[in-house]
Write a protein that holds these residues in place. Structure first.
Motif, mmCIF file in Angstrom:
data_model
loop_
_atom_site.group_PDB
_atom_site.id
_atom_site.type_symbol
_atom_site.label_atom_id
_atom_site.label_comp_id
_atom_site.label_asym_id
_atom_site.label_seq_id
_atom_site.Cartn_x
_atom_site.Cartn_y
_atom_site.Cartn_z
ATOM 1 N N PRO A 12 1.027 -1.192 -0.078
ATOM 2 C CA PRO A 12 -0.192 0.089 -0.041
ATOM 3 C C PRO A 12 0.913 1.325 -0.119
ATOM 4 O O PRO A 12 0.431 2.311 -0.687
ATOM 5 C CB PRO A 12 -0.790 -0.010 1.187
ATOM 6 N N ALA A 13 2.008 1.182 0.714
ATOM 7 C CA ALA A 13 2.800 2.377 0.876
ATOM 8 C C ALA A 13 3.415 2.807 -0.803
ATOM 9 O O ALA A 13 3.585 3.802 -1.022
ATOM 10 C CB ALA A 13 3.986 2.262 1.808
ATOM 11 N N ALA A 14 3.807 1.749 -1.355
ATOM 12 C CA ALA A 14 4.488 1.568 -2.676
ATOM 13 C C ALA A 14 3.581 1.825 -3.736
ATOM 14 O O ALA A 14 3.913 1.760 -4.912
ATOM 15 C CB ALA A 14 5.459 0.651 -2.892
ATOM 16 N N LEU A 15 1.934 1.597 -3.523
ATOM 17 C CA LEU A 15 1.257 1.336 -4.773
ATOM 18 C C LEU A 15 1.368 2.430 -5.692
ATOM 19 O O LEU A 15 1.274 2.443 -6.906
ATOM 20 C CB LEU A 15 -0.123 1.347 -3.950
ATOM 21 N N PRO A 16 1.268 3.943 -5.035
ATOM 22 C CA PRO A 16 1.202 5.033 -6.066
ATOM 23 C C PRO A 16 2.511 4.891 -7.174
ATOM 24 O O PRO A 16 2.493 5.046 -8.204
ATOM 25 C CB PRO A 16 1.303 6.360 -5.561
ATOM 26 N N GLY A 17 3.492 4.545 -6.559
ATOM 27 C CA GLY A 17 4.999 4.344 -7.429
ATOM 28 C C GLY A 17 4.742 3.216 -8.338
ATOM 29 O O GLY A 17 5.328 3.247 -9.578
ATOM 30 N N ILE A 18 4.166 2.288 -7.885
ATOM 31 C CA ILE A 18 4.205 0.857 -8.550
ATOM 32 C C ILE A 18 3.021 1.161 -9.857
ATOM 33 O O ILE A 18 3.259 0.710 -10.895
ATOM 34 C CB ILE A 18 3.607 -0.240 -7.813
ATOM 35 N N VAL A 19 2.064 1.947 -9.666
ATOM 36 C CA VAL A 19 0.978 2.315 -10.537
ATOM 37 C C VAL A 19 1.645 2.992 -11.659
ATOM 38 O O VAL A 19 1.469 3.098 -12.979
ATOM 39 C CB VAL A 19 -0.216 2.805 -9.997
ATOM 40 N N GLY A 20 2.640 4.097 -11.051
ATOM 41 C CA GLY A 20 3.178 4.917 -12.095
ATOM 42 C C GLY A 20 4.215 4.134 -13.111
ATOM 43 O O GLY A 20 4.386 4.117 -14.237
ATOM 44 N N ALA A 21 4.781 3.105 -12.439
ATOM 45 C CA ALA A 21 5.702 2.265 -13.286
ATOM 46 C C ALA A 21 4.811 1.516 -14.150
ATOM 47 O O ALA A 21 5.357 1.148 -15.402
ATOM 48 C CB ALA A 21 6.489 1.420 -12.373
ATOM 49 N N LEU A 22 3.647 0.889 -13.954
ATOM 50 C CA LEU A 22 3.145 0.044 -14.793
ATOM 51 C C LEU A 22 2.521 0.894 -15.769
ATOM 52 O O LEU A 22 2.359 0.662 -17.057
ATOM 53 C CB LEU A 22 1.746 -0.422 -13.931
ATOM 54 N N LEU A 23 2.078 2.351 -15.680
ATOM 55 C CA LEU A 23 1.680 3.346 -16.670
ATOM 56 C C LEU A 23 2.831 3.465 -17.634
ATOM 57 O O LEU A 23 2.606 3.499 -18.813
ATOM 58 C CB LEU A 23 1.077 4.394 -16.163
ATOM 59 N N ILE A 69 2.512 -0.075 -25.842
ATOM 60 C CA ILE A 69 2.055 0.501 -26.941
ATOM 61 C C ILE A 69 2.562 0.845 -28.089
ATOM 62 O O ILE A 69 2.186 0.760 -29.221
ATOM 63 C CB ILE A 69 1.040 1.787 -26.504
ATOM 64 N N GLY A 70 3.958 1.306 -28.066
ATOM 65 C CA GLY A 70 4.979 1.778 -29.129
ATOM 66 C C GLY A 70 5.563 0.661 -29.478
ATOM 67 O O GLY A 70 6.456 0.683 -30.571
ATOM 68 N N CYS A 115 -0.026 11.352 -28.732
ATOM 69 C CA CYS A 115 -0.792 11.867 -27.738
ATOM 70 C C CYS A 115 -1.159 10.624 -26.547
ATOM 71 O O CYS A 115 -1.127 11.054 -25.368
ATOM 72 C CB CYS A 115 -2.162 12.502 -28.266
ATOM 73 N N ILE A 116 -1.307 9.609 -27.059
ATOM 74 C CA ILE A 116 -1.623 8.499 -26.163
ATOM 75 C C ILE A 116 -0.552 8.022 -25.254
ATOM 76 O O ILE A 116 -0.727 8.167 -23.776
ATOM 77 C CB ILE A 116 -2.534 7.198 -26.632
ATOM 78 N N THR A 117 0.650 7.835 -25.757
ATOM 79 C CA THR A 117 1.651 7.513 -24.806
ATOM 80 C C THR A 117 1.959 8.812 -23.826
ATOM 81 O O THR A 117 2.624 8.664 -22.970
ATOM 82 C CB THR A 117 2.895 7.156 -25.651
ATOM 83 N N TYR A 148 0.813 11.304 -16.766
ATOM 84 C CA TYR A 148 0.152 10.716 -15.621
ATOM 85 C C TYR A 148 0.911 9.739 -14.733
ATOM 86 O O TYR A 148 0.788 9.960 -13.426
ATOM 87 C CB TYR A 148 -1.053 9.836 -16.003
ATOM 88 N N ALA A 149 1.809 8.998 -15.341
ATOM 89 C CA ALA A 149 2.856 8.045 -14.668
ATOM 90 C C ALA A 149 3.719 9.145 -13.678
ATOM 91 O O ALA A 149 3.868 8.957 -12.701
ATOM 92 C CB ALA A 149 3.419 7.352 -15.542
ATOM 93 N N LEU A 150 4.298 10.131 -14.348
ATOM 94 C CA LEU A 150 5.352 10.909 -13.510
ATOM 95 C C LEU A 150 4.406 11.865 -12.494
ATOM 96 O O LEU A 150 5.118 11.947 -11.770
ATOM 97 C CB LEU A 150 5.850 11.865 -14.775
ATOM 98 N N TYR A 151 3.257 12.081 -12.890
ATOM 99 C CA TYR A 151 2.688 12.658 -11.625
ATOM 100 C C TYR A 151 2.387 11.847 -10.480
ATOM 101 O O TYR A 151 2.587 12.316 -9.593
ATOM 102 C CB TYR A 151 1.226 13.437 -12.324
#
Length: 493
Positions: free
Chosen positions: A396-407, A414-415, A472-474, A480-483
């Protein structure tokens, strides 16, 4: 004088100027450094920069402007019959002239004389020298090539003379201005500051340049094809201009976008569990020795070229899935026909997921290890087991960073192009069966730009519309991931 030799001479002049600047600073201060506003090295750097920067700016401007002037003067020397041709034909003629100009220095005087007497022998003579000429040369092309070489040589000599003179003049003027109260440090640091600003602006300017280059061509495409038909069309059938009266084709984005998202989704289904579990093991369970061995070995996957993954999918994974499906079908029904094609969404997704595993594991590992040790110790001190600590505290503590990494990993998926070309095929269609082939936006960009086509038809310009859409998609995913990652770092740093 070549530009390479000139770029080697100018730093040598700057090095001499640096030494002279130090000597001049020591001389005007009477050997007392306390009498100087800055250290002697700053005075040397000030003189060196005065000797180096102006000629470098001149070289950059000269190399940008001079080719246009030289090429324009050579084009003006073409015969009137050539000038009356279309711009594309004139460009082809100038390309021939440029090729001949590159090969002329390789010929002897006798060979040049014989070629001028019989231009039809130019191809064979140049082929013997390793220079390929696409078509038979015209008599005027030899004279124009000689003119091009002469003007280019004159331009290089003028550039070398002016650059060296400007460097010496800059060093001389800077030496004359060296004085105890000269704020050399401030001037040098200002130059360094602007250099850092310029370096940090390269990424921004490159992004703007990429977007602008694609956008200008995409606008031309949308003038020929309505944007509503492109963004909401469900059929991809870009016929060529010579196909008949109704040859405008259909440029529906939906099948390509569906294939891109579908293959990326399958890849993430493979990469996320394996990569995340590998990251948890290396961060929480592996010994330091095992971690030092496993982490580099896992990250080797990231260094394998994507074309190699494509070969792996084409030769190994695709046939393996096809044969397994045939065996299972035979055991169940007695019919040994395979229900999984060698080129399919599943094949491309599995191989792409293998490629993405090191991205997920490496990024997630860094994020998990960044969770403060106090959270682990507090959970263990309250009686929680290691697995409970991982599930209820660390993840749970690392979840925001993991979500950003997955994005960020999803934007990488996609590329991807080469794996999809070899493992999923080029069929642009909408279907939900993962055992059938589909294709992606990047594959069709390559297809539309392959071949000898002019950038005037919608069949070619559609590649830029696809490119700006994918960009635009990437970009949105990365932003969003960097945010999310930045928000995570603000919490735990």
């Amino acid at each position: 004088m070549s530009t390479t030799l000139l770029l080697a001479i100018l730093p040598a002049i700057a090095a001499v100027a640096f030494v002279l600047g130090r000597m001049r600073a020591n001389a005007v201060s009477g050997g007392r450094s306390s009498a100087l506003h800055s250290r002697p090295n700053y005075y040397g750097a000030y003189v060196a920069l005065a000797a180096l920067l102006p000629p470098l700016i001149l070289i950059a401007l000269w190399l940008t402007i001079s080719p246009f002037i030289v090429n324009s003067s050579v084009r003006d020397s073409f015969p009137d019959a050539v000038k009356a041709q279309s711009p594309s034909q004139q460009s082809l003629a100038f390309g021939m002239v440029a090729t001949i100009a590159r090969g002329l220095p390789l010929l002897s005087e006798d060979e040049v004389r014989s070629v001028k007497q019989d231009p039809s022998t130019l191809q064979s003579v140049f082929a013997a020298k390793g220079v390929a000429v696409a078509a038979e040369a015209q008599p005027y092309m030899l004279d124009s090539a000689a003119t091009l070489n002469a003007k280019s040589q004159s331009s290089r000599m003028a550039l070398a003379a002016l650059s060296i003179a400007l460097s010496l003049a800059g060093a001389f003027v800077a030496l004359r201005t060296v004085a105890p109260r000269l704020r050399a440090r401030n001037k040098v640091e200002r130059v360094v500051l602007w250099s850092l600003i310029g370096a940090s602006s390269i990424a921004i300017l490159t992004t703007i340049g990429i977007a602008a280059s694609m956008l200008t061509e995409a606008i031309l495409f949308f003038r020929m094809v309505p944007a509503s038909e492109f963004f909401f069309g469900t059929v991809w059938d870009p016929r060529f201009a010579g196909a008949g009266a109704s040859s405008s084709g259909q440029f529906g984005l939906i099948p390509l976008l569906a294939g891109t998202l579908y293959i990326g989704f399958v890849a993430m289904l493979v990469a996320v569990p394996v990569g995340l579990f590998a990251a948890i093991y290396m961060a929480e369970y592996a010994s330091p020795r095992m971690r030092s061995l496993a982490k580099p070995l896992l990250e080797v996957l990231a260094g394998i070229p994507t074309i190699v993954y494509g070969f792996f999918a084409l030769v190994t994974v695709g046939p393996f899935l096809r044969d397994i499906s045939a065996s299972l079908n035979g055991l169940a029904t007695g019919n040994y026909a395979s229900f999984i094609q060698a080129q399919s969404v599943l094949t491309a997704g599995i191989v792409m997921g293998i490629m993405l595993i090191p991205y997920v594991s490496s990024l997630s590992d860094d994020i998990i290890t960044a969770v403060p040790r106090a959270l682990r110790d507090g959970s263990l001190g309250l009686g929680a087991t290691r697995s409970e600590t991982i599930k209820r505290v660390i993840l749970p503590a690392a979840l925001p960073g993991i979500v950003g990494a997955l994005l960020m990993t999803a934007s990488r998926a996609i590329g991807e192009t080469m794996i999809v070309v070899l493992a999923a095929g080029v069929a642009a269609r909408m279907q939900i069966n993962p055992f059938e082939p589909m294709t992606t936006v990047t594959v069709k960009i390559v297809n539309q730009l392959t071949g000898d086509l002019e950038f005037t038809s919608p069949q070619t310009l559609v590649a830029f519309a696809l490119g700006i859409t994918l960009f635009c998609i990437t970009l949105a995913l990365n932003v969003y991931a960097l945010y999310i990652v930045r928000k995570y770092r603000e919490q735990y740093e």
